[in-house]
Design an enzyme around this catalytic site. Structure first.
Site, PDB file in Angstrom:
ATOM      1  N   ASN A 178       0.984  -1.017  -0.150  1.00 41.21           N
ATOM      2  CA  ASN A 178      -0.138   0.064  -0.039  1.00 41.21           C
ATOM      3  C   ASN A 178       0.918   1.291   0.093  1.00 41.21           C
ATOM      4  OD1 ASN A 178      -2.892   1.167   0.282  1.00 41.21           O
ATOM      5  ND2 ASN A 178      -1.650   2.245   1.756  1.00 41.21           N
ATOM      6  N   TYR A 183       0.328  10.424   3.853  1.00 45.24           N
ATOM      7  CA  TYR A 183      -0.170  10.754   5.342  1.00 45.24           C
ATOM      8  C   TYR A 183       0.702  11.604   5.750  1.00 45.24           C
ATOM      9  CZ  TYR A 183      -1.983   5.886   4.148  1.00 45.24           C
ATOM     10  OH  TYR A 183      -2.397   4.977   3.539  1.00 45.24           O
ATOM     11  N   ARG A 184       0.280  12.852   6.150  1.00 47.19           N
ATOM     12  CA  ARG A 184       1.416  14.002   6.783  1.00 47.19           C
ATOM     13  C   ARG A 184       2.047  13.367   8.006  1.00 47.19           C
ATOM     14  NH1 ARG A 184      -3.477  16.776   9.605  1.00 47.19           N
ATOM     15  NH2 ARG A 184      -3.276  16.014  11.697  1.00 47.19           N
ATOM     16  N   TRP A 221      -2.146   8.266  10.206  1.00 46.51           N
ATOM     17  CA  TRP A 221      -2.985   7.202   9.525  1.00 46.51           C
ATOM     18  C   TRP A 221      -4.380   7.395  10.026  1.00 46.51           C
ATOM     19  CZ3 TRP A 221       1.016   3.430  10.867  1.00 46.51           C
ATOM     20  CH2 TRP A 221       1.830   2.889   9.717  1.00 46.51           C
ATOM     21  N   GLU A 225      -1.154   0.915  -5.300  1.00 48.37           N
ATOM     22  CA  GLU A 225      -0.861   2.186  -6.012  1.00 48.37           C
ATOM     23  C   GLU A 225       0.077   2.215  -6.755  1.00 48.37           C
ATOM     24  OE1 GLU A 225      -1.851   1.603  -2.770  1.00 48.37           O
ATOM     25  OE2 GLU A 225      -3.514   2.917  -2.349  1.00 48.37           O
ATOM     26  N   ASP A 281      -5.151  22.257   8.555  1.00 48.40           N
ATOM     27  CA  ASP A 281      -5.507  21.408   7.638  1.00 48.40           C
ATOM     28  C   ASP A 281      -6.472  21.714   6.379  1.00 48.40           C
ATOM     29  OD1 ASP A 281      -5.804  18.308   6.491  1.00 48.40           O
ATOM     30  OD2 ASP A 281      -5.382  18.166   8.460  1.00 48.40           O
TER      31      ASP A 281
HETATM   32  C1  LIG Z   1      -1.942  16.697   0.562  1.00 53.29           C
HETATM   33  C2  LIG Z   1      -2.311  15.497   1.033  1.00 53.29           C
HETATM   34  C3  LIG Z   1      -2.360  15.233   2.504  1.00 53.29           C
HETATM   35  C4  LIG Z   1      -2.753  14.288   3.139  1.00 53.29           C
HETATM   36  N1  LIG Z   1      -2.771  13.867   4.296  1.00 53.29           N
HETATM   37  C5  LIG Z   1      -3.489  13.074   4.908  1.00 53.29           C
HETATM   38  C6  LIG Z   1      -3.304  12.387   6.145  1.00 53.29           C
HETATM   39  O1  LIG Z   1      -2.482  13.179   6.929  1.00 53.29           O
HETATM   40  N2  LIG Z   1      -3.694  11.316   6.638  1.00 53.29           N
HETATM   41  C7  LIG Z   1      -4.710  10.648   5.908  1.00 53.29           C
HETATM   42  O2  LIG Z   1      -5.070   9.649   6.506  1.00 53.29           O
HETATM   43  N3  LIG Z   1      -5.043  10.975   4.656  1.00 53.29           N
HETATM   44  C8  LIG Z   1      -4.351  12.100   4.149  1.00 53.29           C
HETATM   45  N4  LIG Z   1      -4.554  12.319   2.979  1.00 53.29           N
HETATM   46  C9  LIG Z   1      -5.321  11.557   2.101  1.00 53.29           C
HETATM   47  C10 LIG Z   1      -4.866  10.107   1.666  1.00 53.29           C
HETATM   48  O3  LIG Z   1      -3.724  10.475   1.018  1.00 53.29           O
HETATM   49  C11 LIG Z   1      -5.796   9.392   0.702  1.00 53.29           C
HETATM   50  O4  LIG Z   1      -6.903   9.235   1.501  1.00 53.29           O
HETATM   51  C12 LIG Z   1      -5.179   8.121   0.159  1.00 53.29           C
HETATM   52  O5  LIG Z   1      -6.016   7.468  -0.482  1.00 53.29           O
HETATM   53  C13 LIG Z   1      -4.723   7.464   1.403  1.00 53.29           C
HETATM   54  O6  LIG Z   1      -4.369   6.102   0.787  1.00 53.29           O
HETATM   55  P1  LIG Z   1      -4.748   4.856   1.256  1.00 53.29           P
HETATM   56  O7  LIG Z   1      -6.317   4.763   0.671  1.00 53.29           O
HETATM   57  O8  LIG Z   1      -3.899   3.760   0.609  1.00 53.29           O
HETATM   58  O9  LIG Z   1      -4.794   4.612   2.655  1.00 53.29           O
HETATM   59  C14 LIG Z   1      -3.853  13.299   2.375  1.00 53.29           C
HETATM   60  C15 LIG Z   1      -4.036  13.782   0.713  1.00 53.29           C
HETATM   61  C16 LIG Z   1      -3.344  14.893   0.278  1.00 53.29           C
HETATM   62  C17 LIG Z   1      -3.502  15.109  -1.060  1.00 53.29           C
HETATM   63 MN   LIG Z   2      -4.550   2.338  -0.566  1.00 53.04          MN
END
Ligand SMILES: Cc1cc2nc3c(=O)[nH]c(=O)nc-3n(C[C@H](O)[C@H](O)[C@H](O)COP(=O)(O)O)c2cc1C
Ligand SMILES: [Mn+2]
Length: 477
Positions: free
Chosen positions: A169, A173-174, A187, A230, A279
């Site tokens: 995966n 995530y910041r 997460w 991804e 945020d």
């Molecule tokens: C700039 C940016 C920052 C993000 N920060 C977070 C974050 O801090 N935590 C989080 O859970 N998702 C965050 N997201 C959203 C996730 O990247 C998004 O939901 C992604 O699908 C997560 O991957 P996953 O589906 O494999 O878990 C962010 C997205 C962007 C574009």
């Molecule tokens: Mn995913």
């Protein structure tokens, strides 16, 4: 041809007049945010800060900040062209005739070639820092907003494997910097990285790639189903596989062409207070416990470029990452809910607050069916409000949508209140994570739904339009 790495992408941006270099020393503590905020709102260029205060590494920001740059990244004229390629795969039928078979094989080959390639060596490991030499303080990590708890790494691609079956995966995530070799790992509860962590029996290895080609970086933010890698999507969208090398301290393959890679682990029960952080909701999210990420190795290219993004009150740079997802995922949404013609997630709605959807309606109650389908569909399930309109309405034209919401809705009959899961960051519900949903059915009502005859919409006749077209010059207007 898709950019191989961040440097090819920067070169492309520069050739296209889409990048500005800033030679002045600028502080990653707040100052960069204020500059970027102004530039983003004007639709300005990507910015390469060559001398961020306190760091030897340049900082790239606003690479995704306009539709044109997003299209350049994907090598398309408009974002819908990306969706068209995906539709080809999703709508594959058994081919009839030689031409269709050849086309089908090409499509299948494009899927087969999407898998990442493992290579022996990569520039992302030109410099290797381990143990005590690891120092996140080397990077120009931004403190974005005055109320932020610390500097946050904002544009990472976080790589984990599901401990049950090994599937990869990648998520964005910041990461709040806690010390020279630790960060928090934000997460949220609905996310795949979090699930991998919860399935682990104590310790989970994690690798974080910073500074990627723009398509691979985008896919870290794409809401794919858990079992889909991804990096496969990245390979498919790039038209060539992502190249990976073995991590130097973890059993994870990492992007060979990244600028910077952080390797390490998280452990169950090892939590920290994360936040506050300004945020994309437009508010500071309150501090909450999140896992601590321990960095065991930090690898880099020589003169590594650090990528960053600022989120905040919309619109910000992430608007276009969201719009890319909206366009790219439309064909997949249509596979499940085929009456959907188009949808729009307004940037001002921070993507999870509002969805406008147009449907080809053929039976009573269909708008309600579509609402409930969206409330049950992947990350769209977190949507708080849904407006449904008929197929001829342009969902991207908010004035038109507002017209139908005003004209076609009897609030007593056409507003649905429901409940369900809400975005982790939504501060409005009384209880975190769950709350109300609102659906507004702004479609024309069928006799079975409305009881009364639906009036005809005003429209000039085609003949008169043609006549006025013909005579336009005569009017002297
Ligand atoms: C700039 C940016 C920052 C993000 N920060 C977070 C974050 O801090 N935590 C989080 O859970 N998702 C965050 N997201 C959203 C996730 O990247 C998004 O939901 C992604 O699908 C997560 O991957 P996953 O589906 O494999 O878990 C962010 C997205 C962007 C574009
Ligand atoms: Mn995913």
């Amino acid at each position: 041809m898709a950019a191989r790495d961040l440097r090819e992408w920067i070169a492309l941006l520069e050739r296209e007049g889409e990048l500005r270099r800033i030679a002045a020393e600028v502080d990653p503590h707040l100052e960069i945010t204020e500059i970027v905020d102004r530039v983003v709102r004007e639709g300005g260029p990507a910015l390469l800060f060559e001398r961020p205060k306190g760091s030897q590494h340049a900082l790239l920001i606003n690479q995704f900040g306009t539709e044109r740059r997003m299209c350049l990244a994907f090598g398309v004229q408009k974002l819908d062209d990306i969706a068209a390629r995906l539709s080809e795969v999703l709508e594959m039928q058994p081919p009839e005739g030689i031409a269709a078979k050849v086309r089908g094989l090409k499509t299948l080959k494009s899927i087969a070639d999407s898998r990442p390639d493992t290579v022996k060596k990569g520039p992302s490991q030109e410099i290797v820092l381990r143990g005590d030499d690891v120092d996140l303080g080397l990077l120009p990590v931004q403190t974005c907003w005055p109320g932020d708890a610390a500097p946050f790494i904002t544009l990472p691609a976080v790589i984990t494997h599901d401990p049950r079956n090994g599937t990869r995966n990648v998520g964005m995530y910041r990461m709040q910097v806690l010390g020279k070799n630790t960060t928090a790992m934000h997460w949220q509860i609905h996310k795949d990285g979090r699930a991998d962590y919860l399935f682990s029996d104590g310790k989970l290895e994690v690798a974080v790639a910073l500074g990627l080609d723009p398509i691979t970086a985008y896919t870290a933010s794409a809401p794919l189903p858990k079992h889909i890698d991804e990096l496969m999507l990245a390979g498919f969208l790039r038209g060539k596989p992502v190249e990976l090398v073995k991590g130097v301290s973890v059993d994870i393959e990492v992007p060979a062409h990244a600028e910077i890679v952080l390797e390490g682990y998280v452990e169950r029960g090892d939590l920290t207070e994360e936040g506050p952080f300004g945020d994309h909701t437009g508010y500071y999210t309150a501090a909450e416990p999140f896992p601590v990420f321990h960095v065991t190795a930090m690898t880099m290219r020589r003169d590594a470029i650090y990528p960053s993004i600022v989120v905040g009150k919309p619109p910000q740079e992430d608007a276009w990452l969201g719009k890319a997802t909206e366009r790219i995922f439309l064909p997949a949404v249509k596979v499940t809910v085929p009456e959907i013609v188009d949808y729009d997630l307004p940037v001002a709605g921070a993507f999870h607050n509002l969805v406008i959807v147009s449907i080809r309606k053929s039976f009573p109650g269909q708008a309600l069916k579509v609402m409930h389908a969206i409330w049950g569909l992947g990350m769209l399930s977190l949507t708080k409000g849904i407006v449904v309109v008929d197929e001829h309405v342009d969902v991207h034209d908010y004035a038109q949508v507002m017209f139908y919401v005003g004209a076609n809705v009897d609030p007593k009959r056409d507003v649905v209140l429901s409940e369900g899961p809400l975005d982790h960051l939504d501060h409005a519900p009384a209880v975190q994570f769950v709350g109300g949903k609102i659906g507004i059915d702004a479609t024309a009502k069928l006799p079975e739904e409305g009881g009364r005859e639906w009036p005809e919409e005003i429209e000039m006749s085609a003949e008169v339009k043609a006549l006025v077209d013909r005579r336009w010059a005569e009017y002297g207007l």
